[in-house]
Design a protein around this motif. Sequence first.
Motif, PDB file in Angstrom:
ATOM      1  N   PRO A   4       0.980  -1.008   0.177  1.00  0.00           N
ATOM      2  CA  PRO A   4       0.094   0.006  -0.056  1.00  0.00           C
ATOM      3  C   PRO A   4       0.713   1.324  -0.028  1.00  0.00           C
ATOM      4  CG  PRO A   4       0.226  -0.528   2.087  1.00  0.00           C
ATOM      5  CD  PRO A   4       1.060  -1.685   1.410  1.00  0.00           C
ATOM      6  N   ASP A   5       2.248   1.289  -0.024  1.00  0.00           N
ATOM      7  CA  ASP A   5       3.144   2.191   0.395  1.00  0.00           C
ATOM      8  C   ASP A   5       2.851   3.494  -0.817  1.00  0.00           C
ATOM      9  OD1 ASP A   5       3.862   0.664   2.312  1.00  0.00           O
ATOM     10  OD2 ASP A   5       5.776   0.367   1.422  1.00  0.00           O
ATOM     11  N   PHE A   6       3.213   2.882  -1.947  1.00  0.00           N
ATOM     12  CA  PHE A   6       3.316   4.043  -3.081  1.00  0.00           C
ATOM     13  C   PHE A   6       1.955   4.628  -3.334  1.00  0.00           C
ATOM     14  CE2 PHE A   6       2.903   5.184  -7.674  1.00  0.00           C
ATOM     15  CZ  PHE A   6       3.808   5.871  -7.689  1.00  0.00           C
ATOM     16  N   LEU A   7       0.858   3.587  -3.271  1.00  0.00           N
ATOM     17  CA  LEU A   7      -0.363   3.911  -3.607  1.00  0.00           C
ATOM     18  C   LEU A   7      -1.109   4.932  -2.781  1.00  0.00           C
ATOM     19  CD1 LEU A   7      -2.609   3.555  -6.173  1.00  0.00           C
ATOM     20  CD2 LEU A   7      -3.573   1.613  -4.859  1.00  0.00           C
ATOM     21  N   LEU A   8      -0.588   4.432  -1.531  1.00  0.00           N
ATOM     22  CA  LEU A   8      -1.228   5.376  -0.443  1.00  0.00           C
ATOM     23  C   LEU A   8      -0.752   7.089  -0.677  1.00  0.00           C
ATOM     24  CD1 LEU A   8      -2.986   5.785   2.194  1.00  0.00           C
ATOM     25  CD2 LEU A   8      -0.809   5.158   3.571  1.00  0.00           C
ATOM     26  N   LYS A   9       0.273   6.901  -1.151  1.00  0.00           N
ATOM     27  CA  LYS A   9       1.180   8.579  -0.923  1.00  0.00           C
ATOM     28  C   LYS A   9       0.290   9.097  -2.270  1.00  0.00           C
ATOM     29  CE  LYS A   9       5.700   7.327   0.530  1.00  0.00           C
ATOM     30  NZ  LYS A   9       7.063   7.292   0.393  1.00  0.00           N
ATOM     31  N   GLU A  10      -0.078   8.440  -3.309  1.00  0.00           N
ATOM     32  CA  GLU A  10      -0.786   9.004  -4.555  1.00  0.00           C
ATOM     33  C   GLU A  10      -2.156   9.312  -4.140  1.00  0.00           C
ATOM     34  OE1 GLU A  10       0.486   9.236  -8.030  1.00  0.00           O
ATOM     35  OE2 GLU A  10       2.120   8.940  -7.112  1.00  0.00           O
ATOM     36  N   TRP A  11      -2.738   8.699  -3.236  1.00  0.00           N
ATOM     37  CA  TRP A  11      -4.209   9.017  -2.831  1.00  0.00           C
ATOM     38  C   TRP A  11      -4.140  10.204  -1.931  1.00  0.00           C
ATOM     39  CZ3 TRP A  11      -6.210   3.450  -1.328  1.00  0.00           C
ATOM     40  CH2 TRP A  11      -6.357   2.648  -2.496  1.00  0.00           C
ATOM     41  N   LEU A  12      -3.193  10.401  -1.114  1.00  0.00           N
ATOM     42  CA  LEU A  12      -2.968  11.546  -0.439  1.00  0.00           C
ATOM     43  C   LEU A  12      -2.723  12.769  -1.129  1.00  0.00           C
ATOM     44  CD1 LEU A  12      -0.953  10.099   2.559  1.00  0.00           C
ATOM     45  CD2 LEU A  12      -3.339  10.741   2.632  1.00  0.00           C
ATOM     46  N   VAL A  13      -1.816  12.956  -2.060  1.00  0.00           N
ATOM     47  CA  VAL A  13      -1.386  13.923  -2.943  1.00  0.00           C
ATOM     48  C   VAL A  13      -2.704  14.215  -3.688  1.00  0.00           C
ATOM     49  CG1 VAL A  13      -0.145  14.780  -4.795  1.00  0.00           C
ATOM     50  CG2 VAL A  13       1.051  13.488  -3.175  1.00  0.00           C
ATOM     51  N   VAL A  39     -11.672  24.280  -3.364  1.00  0.00           N
ATOM     52  CA  VAL A  39     -11.808  25.681  -2.636  1.00  0.00           C
ATOM     53  C   VAL A  39     -11.457  26.720  -3.676  1.00  0.00           C
ATOM     54  CG1 VAL A  39     -10.128  27.189  -1.254  1.00  0.00           C
ATOM     55  CG2 VAL A  39     -10.722  24.537  -0.725  1.00  0.00           C
ATOM     56  N   LEU A  40     -10.871  26.209  -4.753  1.00  0.00           N
ATOM     57  CA  LEU A  40     -10.836  27.620  -5.684  1.00  0.00           C
ATOM     58  C   LEU A  40     -11.985  27.728  -6.543  1.00  0.00           C
ATOM     59  CD1 LEU A  40      -8.736  29.147  -7.347  1.00  0.00           C
ATOM     60  CD2 LEU A  40      -8.223  27.367  -9.041  1.00  0.00           C
ATOM     61  N   THR A  41     -12.654  26.556  -6.697  1.00  0.00           N
ATOM     62  CA  THR A  41     -13.931  26.943  -7.448  1.00  0.00           C
ATOM     63  C   THR A  41     -15.075  27.654  -6.619  1.00  0.00           C
ATOM     64  OG1 THR A  41     -14.832  24.597  -6.970  1.00  0.00           O
ATOM     65  CG2 THR A  41     -13.655  24.945  -8.971  1.00  0.00           C
ATOM     66  N   VAL A  42     -15.072  27.544  -5.427  1.00  0.00           N
ATOM     67  CA  VAL A  42     -15.971  28.269  -4.613  1.00  0.00           C
ATOM     68  C   VAL A  42     -15.578  29.588  -4.428  1.00  0.00           C
ATOM     69  CG1 VAL A  42     -16.805  28.312  -2.148  1.00  0.00           C
ATOM     70  CG2 VAL A  42     -16.684  25.971  -3.259  1.00  0.00           C
ATOM     71  N   ALA A  43     -14.133  29.933  -4.410  1.00  0.00           N
ATOM     72  CA  ALA A  43     -13.620  31.250  -4.054  1.00  0.00           C
ATOM     73  C   ALA A  43     -13.696  32.060  -5.346  1.00  0.00           C
ATOM     74  CB  ALA A  43     -12.234  31.016  -3.556  1.00  0.00           C
ATOM     75  N   HIS A  44     -13.374  31.357  -6.346  1.00  0.00           N
ATOM     76  CA  HIS A  44     -13.503  32.191  -7.794  1.00  0.00           C
ATOM     77  C   HIS A  44     -14.397  31.618  -8.876  1.00  0.00           C
ATOM     78  CE1 HIS A  44     -10.281  34.916  -6.406  1.00  0.00           C
ATOM     79  NE2 HIS A  44      -9.714  33.897  -5.915  1.00  0.00           N
ATOM     80  N   PRO A  45     -15.775  31.629  -8.923  1.00  0.00           N
ATOM     81  CA  PRO A  45     -16.531  31.122  -9.722  1.00  0.00           C
ATOM     82  C   PRO A  45     -16.134  31.316 -11.139  1.00  0.00           C
ATOM     83  CG  PRO A  45     -17.773  32.191  -8.062  1.00  0.00           C
ATOM     84  CD  PRO A  45     -16.297  32.646  -7.937  1.00  0.00           C
ATOM     85  N   SER A  46     -16.493  30.261 -12.217  1.00  0.00           N
ATOM     86  CA  SER A  46     -16.077  30.538 -13.606  1.00  0.00           C
ATOM     87  C   SER A  46     -16.820  31.643 -14.006  1.00  0.00           C
ATOM     88  CB  SER A  46     -16.310  29.279 -14.394  1.00  0.00           C
ATOM     89  OG  SER A  46     -15.741  28.083 -13.864  1.00  0.00           O
ATOM     90  N   ALA A  67      -5.885  13.814  -3.114  1.00  0.00           N
ATOM     91  CA  ALA A  67      -6.948  14.361  -2.273  1.00  0.00           C
ATOM     92  C   ALA A  67      -6.364  15.905  -1.705  1.00  0.00           C
ATOM     93  CB  ALA A  67      -6.965  13.461  -0.850  1.00  0.00           C
ATOM     94  N   VAL A  68      -5.320  16.093  -1.581  1.00  0.00           N
ATOM     95  CA  VAL A  68      -4.768  17.479  -1.343  1.00  0.00           C
ATOM     96  C   VAL A  68      -5.160  18.360  -2.571  1.00  0.00           C
ATOM     97  CG1 VAL A  68      -2.857  19.209  -1.079  1.00  0.00           C
ATOM     98  CG2 VAL A  68      -3.321  17.024   0.376  1.00  0.00           C
ATOM     99  N   PHE A  69      -4.867  17.856  -3.865  1.00  0.00           N
ATOM    100  CA  PHE A  69      -5.222  18.868  -4.975  1.00  0.00           C
ATOM    101  C   PHE A  69      -6.726  18.861  -5.063  1.00  0.00           C
ATOM    102  CE2 PHE A  69      -0.854  18.142  -6.048  1.00  0.00           C
ATOM    103  CZ  PHE A  69      -0.463  19.204  -6.786  1.00  0.00           C
TER     104      PHE A  69
END
Length: 259
Positions: A41-50, A60-67, A52-54
């Motif tokens: 699970p090591d590599f895949l867990l890191k991918e999921w965490l990254v 947050v960006l779409t809420v703060a600055h609507p299209s 999720a952050v993005f």
Amino acid sequence: MHRGKGMKFVGDSRVPDLSNRKKNTPKDYSEYPGKTEAFWPDFLLKEWLVGAVFLVGYLVLTVAHPSPLERPADPADTGYIPVPDWYFLFLYQLLKYEFASGPFNIIGAIVMPGLAFGALLLVPFLDTSKERSPWKRPLPTGFMLLAIASIIYLTWESVVNHDWEAAKAYGEIKEEVSVEFDETSEGYQLYQGSSCIGCHGNSFEGGIGLPLVGLEYTAEEIVEIAHEGKGGMPGGTFTGTEEELQKLAEYITTLQPAE
């Protein structure tokens, strides 16, 4: 089980013994320099965490600055020039430059994007190094940084140079005008077959252009405007004959708002 003889339990050998479970070790990639780790699970867990952050960042960006949205689509507006979606804005901006537009449109639309994406596709074949550090692979790193920088710059230029407020109000009917007219008349038939309808509306109510109802112009003045233009209206857009233009101008002078 028999009455009076107690209860017996039978174990199932299909249940794995977790106490003797072997540690999940990665395959041997010693021929490739750098650190290796198990995919699960090591590599895949890191991918999921990254990821999720993005994902949270994008939300947050779409809420703060609507299209920025323009007015609702109008199929009767033939003069409207749409803006492509954001992921094509860099190509849209490229076509605005002199060396990639007009007679050189084929260069900006096909040649330059084709060379750029073709170069990116050829990078794995041009650099077959097994190094994982980007600093030790200058060719693919340089191509990728150049591509990212170009896309970001052209997208930014396209956004900041586009008048979103003007586009939102582009072609918006400022005032509702109602007019009674005879659809069987020769003047109306000429209007239907002319380019005027694209800007002034099916019922002379206006759109990109002004309403044609109750104009304080003579037929001769309307003909002159059609030839030379006025304000934001270009001249020479009427494609019919002079006789047809004269009849259409005389018909427009008869249009009055409905009571």
